[in-house]
Each structure stands twice: as structure tokens, then as C-alpha cells.
Design an enzyme around this catalytic site. Structure first.
Site, PDB file in Angstrom:
ATOM      1  N   LYS A   1     -45.310  17.708 -31.511  1.00  0.00           N
ATOM      2  CA  LYS A   1     -44.637  17.339 -32.762  1.00  0.00           C
ATOM      3  C   LYS A   1     -45.670  17.031 -33.834  1.00  0.00           C
ATOM      4  CE  LYS A   1     -40.680  16.356 -32.875  1.00  0.00           C
ATOM      5  NZ  LYS A   1     -39.429  17.058 -33.220  1.00  0.00           N
TER       6      LYS A   1
ATOM      7  N   GLU B   1     -45.667  28.954 -30.019  1.00  0.00           N
ATOM      8  CA  GLU B   1     -44.737  29.424 -31.065  1.00  0.00           C
ATOM      9  C   GLU B   1     -44.507  28.317 -32.099  1.00  0.00           C
ATOM     10  OE1 GLU B   1     -41.056  30.442 -29.099  1.00  0.00           O
ATOM     11  OE2 GLU B   1     -42.104  31.504 -27.503  1.00  0.00           O
TER      12      GLU B   1
ATOM     13  N   LYS C   1     -42.406  25.788 -34.093  1.00  0.00           N
ATOM     14  CA  LYS C   1     -41.143  25.146 -33.735  1.00  0.00           C
ATOM     15  C   LYS C   1     -40.281  25.061 -34.994  1.00  0.00           C
ATOM     16  CE  LYS C   1     -39.153  21.194 -31.289  1.00  0.00           C
ATOM     17  NZ  LYS C   1     -38.202  20.716 -32.335  1.00  0.00           N
TER      18      LYS C   1
ATOM     19  N   LYS D   1     -45.271  27.283 -24.074  1.00  0.00           N
ATOM     20  CA  LYS D   1     -44.560  27.703 -22.857  1.00  0.00           C
ATOM     21  C   LYS D   1     -45.510  28.409 -21.912  1.00  0.00           C
ATOM     22  CE  LYS D   1     -40.655  28.728 -25.838  1.00  0.00           C
ATOM     23  NZ  LYS D   1     -39.780  29.747 -26.444  1.00  0.00           N
TER      24      LYS D   1
HETATM   25  N1  LIG Z   1     -37.150  25.366 -32.414  1.00  0.00           N
HETATM   26  C1  LIG Z   1     -37.884  26.374 -31.910  1.00  0.00           C
HETATM   27  O1  LIG Z   1     -38.503  27.127 -32.647  1.00  0.00           O
HETATM   28  C2  LIG Z   1     -37.901  26.573 -30.428  1.00  0.00           C
HETATM   29  C3  LIG Z   1     -37.114  25.750 -29.616  1.00  0.00           C
HETATM   30  C4  LIG Z   1     -37.126  25.938 -28.223  1.00  0.00           C
HETATM   31  C5  LIG Z   1     -36.339  25.113 -27.331  1.00  0.00           C
HETATM   32  O2  LIG Z   1     -35.576  24.207 -27.778  1.00  0.00           O
HETATM   33  C6  LIG Z   1     -36.459  25.352 -25.902  1.00  0.00           C
HETATM   34  C7  LIG Z   1     -35.761  24.555 -24.970  1.00  0.00           C
HETATM   35  C8  LIG Z   1     -35.929  24.843 -23.621  1.00  0.00           C
HETATM   36  F1  LIG Z   1     -35.301  24.077 -22.721  1.00  0.00           F
HETATM   37  C9  LIG Z   1     -36.744  25.878 -23.181  1.00  0.00           C
HETATM   38  C10 LIG Z   1     -37.434  26.661 -24.101  1.00  0.00           C
HETATM   39  C11 LIG Z   1     -37.288  26.397 -25.455  1.00  0.00           C
HETATM   40  O3  LIG Z   1     -37.979  27.184 -26.339  1.00  0.00           O
HETATM   41  C12 LIG Z   1     -37.935  26.963 -27.685  1.00  0.00           C
HETATM   42  N2  LIG Z   1     -38.696  27.752 -28.471  1.00  0.00           N
HETATM   43  C13 LIG Z   1     -38.692  27.584 -29.808  1.00  0.00           C
HETATM   44  N3  LIG Z   1     -39.491  28.416 -30.579  1.00  0.00           N
END
Ligand SMILES: NC(=O)c1cc2c(=O)c3cc(F)ccc3oc2nc1N
Length: 326
Positions: A309, A112, A114, A285
Site C-alpha cells: 500500500k 501490477e 493496484k 503475485k
Molecule cells: N485492484 C487491483 O488492481 C488488483 C486487485 C487484485 C485483488 O483484489 C486480488 C485478490 C485476490 F484474492 C487474488 C488476486 C488479486 O489480484 C488483484 N490484482 C489487481 N491488479
């Protein structure tokens, strides 16, 4: 049910549908004039019959008065932060660790974008938005429900009557950020450094009328607490969230292995400036929820997810040409 109640419910359904088309699907289905006419009709009916006003009515987005302070909210499931990966080898190590822990040859992932905004948790009871909170320290956040109600892409009602908590990222689109800073420049106020700070500053306003003017938006990216949940994978969660009326980011991709994840990551490194919002990387994930449960979390971060990052973009802020000649 009286004729008035019937009319009010009909107007609410129409306006909620138009809201969803406009703010969640970015696909307006009526001219603004028609939307405004219906909204004004509903406002008049609710003014004449205040006892019929419900918190999920489209008229109740900005209502609240300024708060003195934000209450604290305990997260039933901690809102953890993501461990970081900085290069492809980190991603391969992440995948190897997971395959070894699970004793499997191949693991499916979801990749996905971020979103570079502010993490929030939204709780719904009987299908109505009842509470929204910041991540805070992961266990305790701040109750910013009134401000989140002003984010037009956050639905005030969903068609899931079981209690459900979802998580997402509130952000300010790049264009809104530039316009806000131009306005602040004219008012000789200090400027926000980037859209993320502008979004955070807007959600920290005690007066929801200010948050309501900041054109904030959201992408919902996970299901948190949901006892009634029966999905087997995170990708099913993302599809379900969208069916419920949440705004999910359309760029997510199911990957059969880490090689596909790496292709996805590399495809986005040079495409971020195409987007209407800032991203600072890619979130990866493990897709199967039973694998997530086996892998669990460290004290700080899930073992089943990681953030790749991007190198920080050279900050090319659009210098607002100030005309000193006058
Ligand atoms: N900023 C984001 O677009 C984004 C952030 C997180 C998370 O911070 C995050 C933190 C967890 F512990 C687990 C899943 C997560 O999934 C996430 N998925 C995203 N798309």
C-alpha cells in the site's frame, strides 16, 4: 443465411473491432462520424428485424430498463481480499515465507499497479458476456450485469467458447471524476469524495442509463473459473486475457525475484500522478500457478499475493472555484 443477416453480422464485426481499438487499446482507427454512421445503419436494420437482435450486438450496451433490486450472485471461486504490506521489510518477509513453504531458493513474481476502483467478476458462456457481479462479501456479490454492459471497455463477446470467468477492477478516470463533480456542483448535488466512490456509486445505480453516462472503465487482472485453462503462469493469463479482447493494465511486470519487485514498487511511488486513474499501491503475485495452488489461501486472503500500500496521498482535491460574486 439471408443477405440481411450477412449485412448485420458484417456491421457487428466492424463495430466490435472499432470498439476494441477505441476503448480497449485507446487507439481509435476510424473518425467518430464513420463509427456513428455504421452504428445507425445497424440500429435501423435491427429495428426492422428485431428477431435478429442478439445480446452481444454493439447496439445492446444500454438497452435494459431500471431494476427494482440487484439479485445476489454466488461466486464459484471466492473473491478474496489481499493482505497488505506497508514497507520493504514486509515484502521481504512475504518472499521468505513463500520460499520456505515451497523449499525453493527463488520465486518469480508478477507486479501490477493496484487500481483503486471496484472489484468485479465477469462470466462468459459460448463467448458471450452473460453475468457480472461485485465482490460483495467474497462469497456472494450483487448482479450488476446491466450496468457492466455499459462499460465500453468490457467486451460483450470474446473468442473463447469455453466457459470462463475473469476478474478486474472497474474505475472512473480522474478527468471523468472531476467533470462529474463539476456537473454535480452546478446541479447543487453532493460531490463524490474520490473516483473510487464515484465508480462504486455509478455501479450501484439501478438504472443502467445513469451508469452509461459515467464514463466507467475497467482493467482485467485475473482469470477466475476456467476449466479449459492450460496456462502455467499468471503472466501467461494476462497475455491471454489481452488476446481475448480484454483491457489489461499495460504496466504489469514479470520479476525474477523480490529485489526486482522492490525496484518496481519504488519506481512507482512517485509516478502515480502521471496516471489517468487512481492507484493505491502495487499487487505482487507468485507467477507460477502450481505454486499458487500449493500456497493456497487463508480464510480471507491468498498466501501467494500481497498488496503493497502506498501512503495515502495528501488529499489535494481541485477546489472548484465557485464564483460567489454573482
Ligand atoms: N485492484 C487491483 O488492481 C488488483 C486487485 C487484485 C485483488 O483484489 C486480488 C485478490 C485476490 F484474492 C487474488 C488476486 C488479486 O489480484 C488483484 N490484482 C489487481 N491488479
Amino acid at each position: 443465411m439471408s443477405q440481411i443477416e450477412k449485412k448485420i453480422n458484417e456491421l457487428r464485426k466492424q463495430l466490435q473491432h472499432y470498439n476494441h481499438q477505441y476503448y480497449v487499446l485507446d487507439n481509435p482507427s476510424v473518425p467518430d462520424a464513420e463509427y456513428d454512421r455504421l452504428m445507425n445503419e445497424l440500429i435501423k436494420l435491427e429495428e426492422a428485424h428485431p428477431e435478429l437482435i442478439t445480446p452481444d450486438s454493439p447496439t445492446q450496451r444500454v438497452g435494459a430498463k431500471p431494476l427494482d433490486v440487484f439479485e445476489k450472485v454466488e461466486h464459484t471461486t471466492p473473491m478474496l481480499s489481499l493482505a497488505n504490506a506497508f514497507d520493504v521489510q514486509d515484502l521481504r518477509d512475504f518472499d521468505r515465507r513463500i520460499r520456505e513453504s515451497l523449499s525453493v531458493d527463488q520465486v518469480e513474481y508478477v507486479a501490477e499497479l493496484k487500481i483503486d476502483g471496484l472489484a468485479v467478476s465477469l462470466r462468459y458462456q459460448d463467448g458471450v458476456f452473460v453475468q457480472g457481479a461485485t465482490r460483495g462479501d467474497g462469497s456472494v456479490g450483487e448482479d450488476i450485469t446491466q450496468n457492466l454492459r455499459t462499460v465500453r471497455s468490457i467486451p460483450l463477446a470474446i473468442n473463447e467458447t469455453n466457459p470462463i470467468e475473469v476478474r478486474g477492477e472497474v474505475f472512473m478516470p480522474k478527468q471523468s471524476f472531476l467533470k462529474l463533480n463539476e456537473k454535480r456542483q452546478e446541479q447543487e448535488l453532493d460531490l463524490f469524495a474520490n473516483p473510487r466512490n464515484a465508480a462504486a456509486g455509478s455501479l450501484r445505480q439501478l438504472d443502467p442509463k445513469i451508469a452509461a453516462e459515467r464514463n466507467l472503465d475497467v482493467f482485467i487482472y485475473a482469470v477466475g473459473e476456467w476449466q479449459a485453462g492450460t496456462s502455467a503462469t499468471h503472466s501467461e493469463h494476462l497475455q491471454y486475457l489481452s488476446e481475448l479482447g480484454f483491457k489489461t493494465n499495460p504496466e504489469w511486470k514479470k520479476c525474477d525475484n523480490i529485489d526486482e519487485v522492490i525496484q518496481y514498487v519504488e519506481s512507482w511511488i512517485d509516478r502515480r500522478n502521471e496516471l489517468a486513474y487512481d492507484i493505491d499501491g502495487i499487487v505482487i503475485k507468485v507467477d507460477r500457478l502450481e505454486y499458487q495452488d500449493i500456497l493456497k489461501t487463508t480464510a480471507k486472503s491468498p498466501r501467494w499475493a500481497i498488496a503493497y500500500k502506498f501512503p495515502a496521498e495528501e488529499v489535494v482535491t481541485k477546489l472548484i472555484d465557485v464564483d460567489f460574486s454573482v
